[in-house]
Design a protein around this motif. Structure first.
Motif, short mmCIF file in Angstrom:
data_model
loop_
_atom_site.label_atom_id
_atom_site.label_comp_id
_atom_site.label_asym_id
_atom_site.label_seq_id
_atom_site.Cartn_x
_atom_site.Cartn_y
_atom_site.Cartn_z
N LEU A 16 4.04 -26.91 -32.02
CA LEU A 16 3.68 -28.05 -32.85
C LEU A 16 4.50 -29.29 -32.47
CD1 LEU A 16 3.13 -26.35 -36.32
CD2 LEU A 16 1.40 -27.48 -34.93
N ASP A 17 5.75 -29.08 -31.99
CA ASP A 17 6.51 -30.29 -31.57
C ASP A 17 6.27 -30.59 -30.08
OD1 ASP A 17 8.24 -28.77 -30.00
OD2 ASP A 17 9.94 -28.92 -31.38
N ARG A 18 5.38 -29.87 -29.47
CA ARG A 18 4.89 -30.09 -28.10
C ARG A 18 5.95 -29.85 -27.02
NH1 ARG A 18 0.49 -34.84 -28.38
NH2 ARG A 18 -0.28 -33.69 -26.62
N THR A 19 6.97 -29.04 -27.38
CA THR A 19 7.89 -28.60 -26.32
C THR A 19 7.12 -27.65 -25.39
OG1 THR A 19 9.71 -28.73 -27.88
CG2 THR A 19 10.11 -27.46 -25.87
N SER A 53 6.01 -8.57 -24.70
CA SER A 53 6.38 -9.67 -23.81
C SER A 53 5.55 -10.88 -24.21
CB SER A 53 6.13 -9.30 -22.35
OG SER A 53 4.75 -9.15 -22.14
N ALA A 54 6.15 -12.05 -24.12
CA ALA A 54 5.42 -13.30 -24.37
C ALA A 54 5.46 -14.09 -23.07
CB ALA A 54 6.10 -14.10 -25.47
N ARG A 55 4.29 -14.55 -22.61
CA ARG A 55 4.31 -15.42 -21.44
C ARG A 55 3.85 -16.81 -21.87
NH1 ARG A 55 -1.10 -13.24 -18.43
NH2 ARG A 55 -2.52 -14.73 -19.39
N PHE A 56 4.48 -17.82 -21.31
CA PHE A 56 4.09 -19.20 -21.58
C PHE A 56 4.62 -20.03 -20.41
CE2 PHE A 56 8.40 -20.31 -22.89
CZ PHE A 56 8.88 -19.09 -23.33
N GLN A 63 13.08 -29.08 -21.55
CA GLN A 63 12.23 -28.27 -22.45
C GLN A 63 12.69 -26.81 -22.42
OE1 GLN A 63 8.65 -29.44 -20.49
NE2 GLN A 63 7.90 -30.58 -22.24
N TYR A 64 13.01 -26.33 -21.23
CA TYR A 64 13.42 -24.93 -21.14
C TYR A 64 14.73 -24.70 -21.92
CZ TYR A 64 14.44 -20.28 -19.54
OH TYR A 64 14.72 -18.94 -19.52
N ALA A 65 15.63 -25.67 -21.86
CA ALA A 65 16.90 -25.52 -22.60
C ALA A 65 16.62 -25.37 -24.10
CB ALA A 65 17.80 -26.74 -22.34
N VAL A 66 15.66 -26.14 -24.62
CA VAL A 66 15.32 -26.04 -26.05
C VAL A 66 14.67 -24.67 -26.35
CG1 VAL A 66 13.87 -27.01 -27.89
CG2 VAL A 66 14.99 -28.53 -26.26
N VAL A 67 13.76 -24.25 -25.47
CA VAL A 67 13.07 -22.97 -25.66
C VAL A 67 14.08 -21.83 -25.65
CG1 VAL A 67 11.50 -21.33 -24.53
CG2 VAL A 67 10.88 -23.75 -24.66
N MET A 74 -2.51 -20.34 -30.44
CA MET A 74 -2.77 -21.77 -30.41
C MET A 74 -1.79 -22.37 -31.43
SD MET A 74 -6.87 -21.98 -30.20
CE MET A 74 -7.74 -21.38 -28.77
N PRO A 75 -1.60 -23.69 -31.47
CA PRO A 75 -0.55 -24.19 -32.36
C PRO A 75 -0.70 -23.71 -33.81
CG PRO A 75 -1.25 -25.91 -30.87
CD PRO A 75 -2.16 -24.75 -30.61
N ARG A 76 -1.92 -23.63 -34.30
CA ARG A 76 -2.12 -23.26 -35.71
C ARG A 76 -2.76 -21.88 -35.91
NH1 ARG A 76 -2.79 -28.34 -34.70
NH2 ARG A 76 -1.66 -29.88 -35.95
N SER A 77 -3.37 -21.34 -34.87
CA SER A 77 -4.10 -20.07 -35.03
C SER A 77 -3.60 -19.02 -34.06
CB SER A 77 -5.61 -20.31 -34.85
OG SER A 77 -5.84 -20.98 -33.63
N ALA A 78 -3.91 -17.77 -34.41
CA ALA A 78 -3.53 -16.64 -33.55
C ALA A 78 -4.77 -15.78 -33.34
CB ALA A 78 -2.44 -15.82 -34.22
N LEU A 79 -5.11 -15.53 -32.07
CA LEU A 79 -6.22 -14.64 -31.76
C LEU A 79 -5.63 -13.27 -31.46
CD1 LEU A 79 -7.62 -17.38 -31.47
CD2 LEU A 79 -8.69 -16.58 -29.38
#
Ligand SMILES: Cc1cc2nc3c(=O)[nH]c(=O)nc-3n(C[C@H](O)[C@H](O)[C@H](O)COP(=O)(O)OP(=O)(O)OC[C@H]3O[C@@H](n4cnc5c(N)ncnc54)[C@H](O)[C@@H]3O)c2cc1C
Length: 505
Positions: free
Chosen positions: A264-267, A296-299, A311-315, A409-414
């Motif tokens: 949501l903050d677009r990081t 595992s989460a990939r992004f 951005q990676y430092a924040v993540v 997705m920012p607001r939804s999860a499939l």
């Protein structure tokens, strides 16, 4: 023997096939049952004829598609369209109504335009992810497509089904801009600004003057799309493929909440995929471990090198604050095509492959059937954990093993869970499909429904959308009857039946 569709006489079908042949030429009309087997749904019981087609047509132009639709109207013969027909786990190329004539658009496969300045391409329906990738490379490589996990599908078919990819452009339906559509009476429509002859904003501005009709042709049976504009991403300076690894539902909830904040903050602008049951070994090879508890989460991160580092430092700081979460990345120069070596690195870079159908990885080898159950809900940790645990418990109750895919997705999860089976085994296949119906009803009770489904369950899923005494279905039927009074386009697709077949088939 030819499979005659319900509501059509054998004589009318014969006449229509003769007229299709006169229009397209005999090479473009496939009627031989053995040749038609290629277009079966590969994930139904191998001997089933429940979704057999009577013929397949291979038009090569919009004009031929228009002629096909007019002939179908004349003889009352139902048509079922596919672009590449790789909609596997949601029906493949097969028609919802047995005996329909397939309109196979694989031979309409030109990339009509690549616009590097405005970052879009215009494609015909047969254009695969592999073809789009090649065309963008040939145009200089400054544009990257968002792609799904398998490269053999079509840009248009996947996007019309609300398909998903993994870059910031991963919600593929939103990339469509300016459709050309053959309507059920054979006339031609251009949506959006394309409704005006010569309009220069056709593929760059998504709306129209007045109502925008593009959405009418998604997951519907109201037209045949013959080309479309499709937005792609500008090549960034740097690309970082990132992973987070953790175990258990407690960490899952916290990771989901953290990722939502970062989206949501677009990081993070890519669309993350979380998996349980699909693991990667130290050589980057994937293997299934449906009983495993590891997630595992990939992004991915894209942009100038300094921005990606920041951005990676924040993540890293955000995710490492959750106990037990490990975070890593691999960073590539964006011109490097060979560096991204494993599937996750390639798919988030828009380089198509077929790794997820590697027979060595699948329990029944090449013939392995998959059934995906894909309900959608809110992207909050509590909601995600609740429904993931429910789905898992239902699979356990049915005795089916599954791997979980969770697409954010920012607001939804499939919630896309997959179970594997052997389609040569009738009983096992039936048990998996019966179990799916149970899943639909159980998650509906807590407000969830699939965003997409297979042929067997379209009516059941449509049934869940009952608000206002099925106001949505009644509207869809009103539009269907007005545009397609003979009910020839994809009867039953998404649970929308034409008037003549509403009493059952
Ligand atoms: C292992 C595996 C991984 C997968 N990964 C993904 C993924 O990451 N993302 C994802 O979205 N899906 C995924 N899928 C599902 C599916 O394989 C893909 O979405 C695939 O791209 C769909 O096939 P297609 O593009 O050839 O569409 P098609 O089969 O050509 O079309 C799909 C449907 O759209 C409609 N349609 C198609 N063309 C037209 C047209 N021209 N006019 C009107 N209507 C039309 C028809 O109803 C058709 O049945 C996966 C499946 C498997 C088995």
């Amino acid at each position: 023997m030819t499979t005659v569709p319900h509501g059509t006489t054998p004589a009318a079908l014969d006449k229509a096939l003769a007229a299709f042949t006169a229009e397209l030429g005999s090479d473009a009309v496939i009627g031989e049952p053995s040749a038609l087997r290629e277009f079966r749904d590969p994930y139904t019981y191998l001997e089933s004829d429940e979704f057999d087609a009577s013929a397949a047509l291979l038009p090569t132009s919009t004009e031929q598609v228009q002629a096909v639709v007019r002939i179908a109207n004349e003889y009352g013969v139902p048509l079922s369209t596919f672009s590449q027909g790789r909609n596997n786990t949601y029906g493949g190329s097969a028609p919802r109504l047995r005996g329909s004539v397939l309109v196979n658009l694989r031979n309409m496969n030109k990339v009509l335009e690549v616009n590097t300045d405005l970052a879009y391409a215009v494609v015909e329906p047969g254009v695969r992810w592999f073809d789009l990738f090649d065309a963008l490379q040939a145009a200089g490589g400054d544009l990257w497509p968002s792609i799904p996990d398998l490269g053999w599908g079509s840009v248009i078919g996947n996007s019309l089904e609300y398909g998903i990819g993994y870059t910031p452009y991963g919600d593929h339906a939103r990339n469509l801009c300016g459709l050309e559509v053959v309507l059920p009476d054979g006339s031609l429509l251009r949506t959006g600004m394309g409704a005006m002859d010569g309009n220069v904003a056709r593929h760059v501005y998504p709306h129209s003057f007045g109502p925008s009709f593009g959405g009418l042709f998604q997951q519907s049976n109201l037209g045949i799309v013959t080309n479309a504009g499709w937005w792609v991403m500008r090549r960034p300076e740097t690309y970082a493929s990132c992973w987070a690894r953790f175990r258990g539902y407690d960490a899952l909830g916290k990771v989901v909440d953290a990722l939502r904040g970062l989206m949501l903050d677009r990081t993070i602008e890519s669309l993350p995929l979380l998996n349980r049951g699909l693991e990667i070994d130290e050589n980057g090879a994937m293997f299934l471990d449906p009983e495993g508890e590891g997630w595992s989460a990939r992004f991915a991160l894209y942009g100038r090198a300094a921005m990606v580092d920041a951005q990676y430092a924040v993540v890293e700081e955000t995710l490492r604050a959750i106990p037990g979460v490990e975070v890593l990345r691999r960073t590539f120069d964006s011109t490097d095509l060979t560096g991204p070596a494993n599937h996750d690195e390639r798919v988030q870079r828009g380089i198509p492959d077929m790794d997820l159908l590697d027979p060595g990885m699948l329990p029944y080898g090449e013939v392995t059937g998959h059934l995906d159950f894909s309900p959608v809900g809110p992207n909050t940790g509590d909601a995600v954990v609740r429904v993931e645990q429910l789905i898992r418990s239902l699979y356990v109750r049915h005795g089916h093993v599954q791997v979980n895919g969770l697409y954010l997705m920012p607001r939804s999860a499939l919630h896309i869970s997959t179970t594997f089976f052997d389609p040569r085994d009738e009983e096992q296949t039936r048990s998996v499909y019966d179990g799916y119906a149970d899943l639909v009803r159980e998650v509906a009770a807590i407000g969830y429904a699939p965003y997409r489904t297979n042929l067997q369950h379209m009516d059941l899923v449509a049934e869940q959308f009952g608000f206002g005494d099925h106001a949505q279905r009644r509207l869809a039927e009103t539009i269907k009857d007005a545009l397609d009074p003979n009910g020839i386009l994809a009867p039953g697709k998404s649970g929308i039946w034409p008037r003549r077949l509403r009493d059952g088939v």
